[in-house]
Design an enzyme around this catalytic site. Structure first.
Site, PDB file in Angstrom:
ATOM      1  N   CYS A 168      37.430  39.055  54.897  1.00 50.47           N
ATOM      2  CA  CYS A 168      38.070  39.616  53.700  1.00 50.47           C
ATOM      3  C   CYS A 168      38.658  40.964  54.076  1.00 50.47           C
ATOM      4  O   CYS A 168      38.004  41.762  54.756  1.00 50.47           O
ATOM      5  CB  CYS A 168      37.047  39.764  52.576  1.00 50.47           C
ATOM      6  SG  CYS A 168      37.695  40.519  51.064  1.00 50.47           S
ATOM      7  N   CYS A 209      38.980  51.545  47.771  1.00 46.84           N
ATOM      8  CA  CYS A 209      38.311  50.473  48.515  1.00 46.84           C
ATOM      9  C   CYS A 209      37.159  49.880  47.721  1.00 46.84           C
ATOM     10  O   CYS A 209      36.942  48.660  47.724  1.00 46.84           O
ATOM     11  CB  CYS A 209      37.830  50.968  49.878  1.00 46.84           C
ATOM     12  SG  CYS A 209      36.622  52.318  49.813  1.00 46.84           S
ATOM     13  N   CYS A 217      39.106  45.633  50.938  1.00 52.44           N
ATOM     14  CA  CYS A 217      38.778  47.068  50.970  1.00 52.44           C
ATOM     15  C   CYS A 217      39.618  47.800  52.020  1.00 52.44           C
ATOM     16  O   CYS A 217      40.022  48.947  51.808  1.00 52.44           O
ATOM     17  CB  CYS A 217      37.282  47.281  51.200  1.00 52.44           C
ATOM     18  SG  CYS A 217      36.652  46.742  52.803  1.00 52.44           S
ATOM     19  N   CYS A 224      38.821  59.492  46.063  1.00 53.34           N
ATOM     20  CA  CYS A 224      39.405  58.149  46.074  1.00 53.34           C
ATOM     21  C   CYS A 224      38.313  57.073  46.038  1.00 53.34           C
ATOM     22  O   CYS A 224      37.312  57.159  46.750  1.00 53.34           O
ATOM     23  CB  CYS A 224      40.268  57.960  47.324  1.00 53.34           C
ATOM     24  SG  CYS A 224      41.016  56.318  47.465  1.00 53.34           S
ATOM     25  N   ASP A 242      31.566  45.449  70.499  1.00 61.08           N
ATOM     26  CA  ASP A 242      30.850  44.675  69.486  1.00 61.08           C
ATOM     27  C   ASP A 242      29.985  43.590  70.121  1.00 61.08           C
ATOM     28  O   ASP A 242      29.780  42.525  69.532  1.00 61.08           O
ATOM     29  CB  ASP A 242      31.860  44.055  68.516  1.00 61.08           C
ATOM     30  CG  ASP A 242      31.216  43.551  67.235  1.00 61.08           C
ATOM     31  OD1 ASP A 242      30.149  44.078  66.869  1.00 61.08           O
ATOM     32  OD2 ASP A 242      31.760  42.623  66.621  1.00 61.08           O
ATOM     33  N   CYS A 247      37.921  61.199  52.445  1.00 62.05           N
ATOM     34  CA  CYS A 247      38.066  60.241  51.344  1.00 62.05           C
ATOM     35  C   CYS A 247      38.295  60.941  50.011  1.00 62.05           C
ATOM     36  O   CYS A 247      38.957  60.391  49.120  1.00 62.05           O
ATOM     37  CB  CYS A 247      36.827  59.354  51.237  1.00 62.05           C
ATOM     38  SG  CYS A 247      36.717  58.069  52.511  1.00 62.05           S
ATOM     39  N   CYS A 253      29.058  40.771  50.551  1.00 59.71           N
ATOM     40  CA  CYS A 253      30.346  40.970  51.217  1.00 59.71           C
ATOM     41  C   CYS A 253      30.927  39.623  51.647  1.00 59.71           C
ATOM     42  O   CYS A 253      30.254  38.831  52.312  1.00 59.71           O
ATOM     43  CB  CYS A 253      30.157  41.884  52.428  1.00 59.71           C
ATOM     44  SG  CYS A 253      31.637  42.069  53.443  1.00 59.71           S
ATOM     45  N   CYS A 263      36.909  45.622  45.939  1.00 61.58           N
ATOM     46  CA  CYS A 263      35.957  44.594  46.383  1.00 61.58           C
ATOM     47  C   CYS A 263      35.745  43.546  45.295  1.00 61.58           C
ATOM     48  O   CYS A 263      35.307  43.865  44.189  1.00 61.58           O
ATOM     49  CB  CYS A 263      34.619  45.232  46.759  1.00 61.58           C
ATOM     50  SG  CYS A 263      33.405  44.011  47.329  1.00 61.58           S
ATOM     51  N   CYS A 295      43.040  51.003  51.326  1.00 61.28           N
ATOM     52  CA  CYS A 295      42.926  52.398  51.771  1.00 61.28           C
ATOM     53  C   CYS A 295      44.289  53.092  51.839  1.00 61.28           C
ATOM     54  O   CYS A 295      45.185  52.640  52.559  1.00 61.28           O
ATOM     55  CB  CYS A 295      42.253  52.457  53.144  1.00 61.28           C
ATOM     56  SG  CYS A 295      42.018  54.152  53.741  1.00 61.28           S
TER      57      CYS A 295
END
Length: 342
Positions: free
Chosen positions: A239, A192, A242, A189, A132, A186, A212, A196, A246
């Site tokens: 946060c 997530c 989300c 579903c 990152d 996914c 966000c 939010c 899962c």
């Protein structure tokens, strides 16, 4: 190279990574268009650096043309507690799981460097490691390498370890056998998306960072829009809603490094509001929280105080109403208004 790759995977797991897969830098051909659409929609908000390096971020092969393989690694930081429980404690501050302990950049990069040095010892090559810290599309490369898939919340999800993981990459000039890309699991579903608090997903697999809470508390400079402040609750740094929602987290793997947990906890908002620049830096030394600086941090704390509904915290907000930082002063006055409204 098959034998080398097998030993590489074993070595990576021994270092504490939960998964190690390989792809080519060119295995994300749709990335330039996806990134362009994200930027053109304005979803990146104040993150101008995303637009500044679109050529590199959209095409990993342009970052280092000599690279022939990308080794993608995942390291779990899965919590052993319910990270959403603190949201029911209005006097407390909610801090994202990943920021509870030591800065992951330092820990993961050291593991990557050890693994990269080992690889060089086995076979003459050149390497570059990334955590990152460069325009590398880690999540897209992670899916291309088979670590997992980008879920509807845009984060990487695995059937083997859920979605609580840091991603790291080792670019190398070696031609290593590649793994098959992971398919999307996914299904129908929407957990997530529905979790939010600010409706930051205009559609599945699309994130509007401007809404966000992770972006708002970490990247966004200045006052947050009035519409969104009340939806931030007591979340002062990041946060996890989300991620926590899962269902694949039932397979979460315990974090291999305890330095990711403990340290920050859920501190009192009133106590955090008293931090000046020096005490802020001391308290969060070695933590990812330190990078946002005291002013942005206190701004977030004041939004949480305003959302607490606790009149006894009004004096705390009032004490910061004349803060030298305009965003802090604005947040203090907003919090006072919230707590004294009839």
């Amino acid at each position: 190279m098959d034998d080398l790759k097998g030993r590489l995977v074993s070595r990576a797991l021994g270092e504490g990574f939960v998964a190690c897969r390989v792809c080519k830098p060119s295995d994300v051909p749709d990335m330039p268009e996806r990134l362009r659409a994200f930027i053109e929609a304005g979803y990146h908000g104040q993150m101008g650096w995303m637009a500044d390096r679109m050529a590199w971020r959209g095409d990993p092969s342009a970052l280092w043309p000599q690279a022939r393989s990308v080794i993608m690694l995942a390291e779990s930081y899965a919590p052993e507690y319910d990270p959403t429980a603190v949201l029911e404690l209005p006097e407390k501050a909610a801090v994202s799981v990943y920021a509870q302990g030591r800065d992951y950049h330092d820990i993961v990069k050291k593991r990557l460097k050890r693994l990269a040095r080992w690889l060089i010892e086995q076979e003459a090559c050149e390497v570059k490691v990334f955590v990152d810290t460069a325009p590398v599309p880690e999540k897209a490369l992670g899916q291309a390498a088979g670590l997992g898939w980008q879920g509807k919340h845009t984060n990487l999800v695995s059937r083997d370890w859920g979605n609580w993981a840091f991603l790291g990459a080792i670019f190398t000039t070696l031609e290593l056998p590649v793994d098959a890309a992971e398919a999307d699991h996914c299904g129908s579903c929407r957990s997530c998306l529905e979790a939010c608090p600010t409706d930051a997903f205009p559609a599945p697999y699309r994130l509007d960072a401007r809404r966000c809470i992770s972006y708002l508390t970490i990247e966004h400079k200045g006052p947050v829009d009035l519409e969104l402040r009340g939806k931030m609750g007591n979340r002062i740094y990041g946060c996890d809603d989300c991620l926590a929602a899962c269902p694949w987290n039932k397979f979460a793997v315990a974090a291999s490094d305890m330095r990711y947990h403990g340290g920050v906890g859920a501190p009192d908002l009133a106590e955090l509001a008293t931090l000046d620049d020096a005490t802020f830096r001391t308290r969060f030394s070695g933590s990812p929280i330190k990078r946002i600086g005291r002013d942005r941090f206190i701004r977030n704390v004041l939004y949480a105080i305003g959302n607490s509904g606790l009149a006894k915290l009004a004096p705390v907000a009032k004490s910061l109403a004349d803060d030298p930082d305009p965003a802090v002063a604005d947040a203090a006055r907003w919090a006072m208004g919230c707590l004294t409204a009839k």
